[in-house]
Design a protein around this motif. Structure first.
Motif, short mmCIF file in Angstrom:
data_model
loop_
_atom_site.label_atom_id
_atom_site.label_comp_id
_atom_site.label_asym_id
_atom_site.label_seq_id
_atom_site.Cartn_x
_atom_site.Cartn_y
_atom_site.Cartn_z
N LYS A 99 0.83 -1.20 0.00
CA LYS A 99 0.00 0.00 0.00
C LYS A 99 0.87 1.25 0.00
O LYS A 99 0.57 2.24 -0.68
CB LYS A 99 -0.93 0.03 1.22
CG LYS A 99 -2.14 -0.81 1.08
CD LYS A 99 -3.05 -0.22 0.03
CE LYS A 99 -4.42 -0.78 0.14
NZ LYS A 99 -5.30 -0.30 -0.91
N ILE A 100 1.96 1.22 0.76
CA ILE A 100 2.88 2.36 0.83
C ILE A 100 3.54 2.59 -0.53
O ILE A 100 3.65 3.73 -1.00
CB ILE A 100 3.92 2.13 1.95
CG1 ILE A 100 3.22 2.17 3.31
CG2 ILE A 100 5.04 3.15 1.87
CD1 ILE A 100 4.04 1.60 4.43
N VAL A 101 3.94 1.52 -1.18
CA VAL A 101 4.57 1.63 -2.51
C VAL A 101 3.56 2.20 -3.51
O VAL A 101 3.90 3.09 -4.30
CB VAL A 101 5.10 0.26 -2.97
CG1 VAL A 101 5.51 0.29 -4.43
CG2 VAL A 101 6.28 -0.16 -2.11
N ARG A 102 2.33 1.70 -3.49
CA ARG A 102 1.31 2.19 -4.42
C ARG A 102 1.02 3.67 -4.18
O ARG A 102 0.81 4.44 -5.11
CB ARG A 102 0.01 1.39 -4.32
CG ARG A 102 0.16 -0.05 -4.71
CD ARG A 102 0.47 -0.22 -6.20
NE ARG A 102 0.79 -1.59 -6.48
CZ ARG A 102 1.99 -2.04 -6.83
NH1 ARG A 102 2.99 -1.20 -6.94
NH2 ARG A 102 2.21 -3.30 -7.06
N ALA A 103 0.99 4.06 -2.91
CA ALA A 103 0.74 5.47 -2.59
C ALA A 103 1.86 6.35 -3.12
O ALA A 103 1.62 7.41 -3.69
CB ALA A 103 0.59 5.64 -1.08
N LYS A 104 3.10 5.90 -2.95
CA LYS A 104 4.24 6.67 -3.46
C LYS A 104 4.20 6.74 -4.98
O LYS A 104 4.45 7.79 -5.57
CB LYS A 104 5.56 6.08 -3.00
CG LYS A 104 6.75 6.92 -3.47
CD LYS A 104 8.05 6.35 -3.00
CE LYS A 104 9.22 7.20 -3.41
NZ LYS A 104 9.38 7.34 -4.85
N GLU A 105 3.87 5.64 -5.63
CA GLU A 105 3.76 5.63 -7.09
C GLU A 105 2.70 6.62 -7.56
O GLU A 105 2.90 7.35 -8.53
CB GLU A 105 3.42 4.23 -7.60
CG GLU A 105 4.56 3.25 -7.53
CD GLU A 105 4.16 1.85 -7.95
OE1 GLU A 105 2.94 1.59 -8.12
OE2 GLU A 105 5.04 1.01 -8.11
N LEU A 107 1.61 9.34 -5.96
CA LEU A 107 2.09 10.70 -5.74
C LEU A 107 3.18 11.07 -6.73
O LEU A 107 3.23 12.21 -7.21
CB LEU A 107 2.56 10.87 -4.30
CG LEU A 107 1.46 10.77 -3.24
CD1 LEU A 107 2.05 10.83 -1.84
CD2 LEU A 107 0.41 11.85 -3.42
N ASP A 108 4.06 10.12 -7.05
CA ASP A 108 5.10 10.38 -8.06
C ASP A 108 4.47 10.65 -9.42
O ASP A 108 4.93 11.53 -10.16
CB ASP A 108 6.06 9.19 -8.16
CG ASP A 108 7.02 9.10 -6.98
OD1 ASP A 108 7.14 10.11 -6.25
OD2 ASP A 108 7.62 8.03 -6.80
#
Length: 132
Positions: A99-105, A107-108
């Motif tokens: 979930k953290i990786v998807r959120a960063k993706e 936002l990026d």
């Protein structure tokens, strides 16, 4: 006897008809709700990004606990949350990490789309200065 069978058939048809009508009504309401959720994205690009990554911009901000799109803040929160939820530490969760990786993706992706909007203006300024 035939009268009772006819009554049972009529009552059964009424019950099935009402259930069918109720199911259709619920499906229409669910469809309208889904359309509202998909329509919340302001642009086509944002709707596609939400669909592709499965997160809206607001959800991504909530996951990483950031209020604005600051690249350093996003990276700092991402690194901290990713390390805290590392499974090798014994108290982490692969689900939360994903979930953290998807959120960063997400936002990026938003940062990149904002950067693309700003770059053409800079290029036109640079080219107009070079010509003079």
């Amino acid at each position: 006897m035939a009268k009772y069978i006819a009554q049972i058939i009529v009552v059964g048809a009424q019950v099935v008809g009402r259930a069918f009508a109720r199911a259709i009504k619920q499906e229409i309401e669910a469809s309208q709700e889904a359309a509202k959720r998909m329509g919340n994205g302001k642009t086509r690009t944002e709707r596609l990004a939400n669909h592709k990554l499965g997160l809206s911009l607001d959800e991504a901000k909530q996951i990483l606990d950031v209020s604005n799109l600051d690249k350093e803040e996003i990276l700092k929160r991402y690194d901290h949350l990713f390390k805290v939820n590392d499974k090798s530490t014994g108290c982490g969760s692969f689900y939360l990490q994903s979930k953290i990786v998807r959120a960063k993706e997400r936002l990026d992706l938003e940062l990149n789309s904002q950067g693309k909007d700003k770059e053409p203006q800079k290029e036109t300024d640079d080219t107009s200065q070079a010509k003079t």
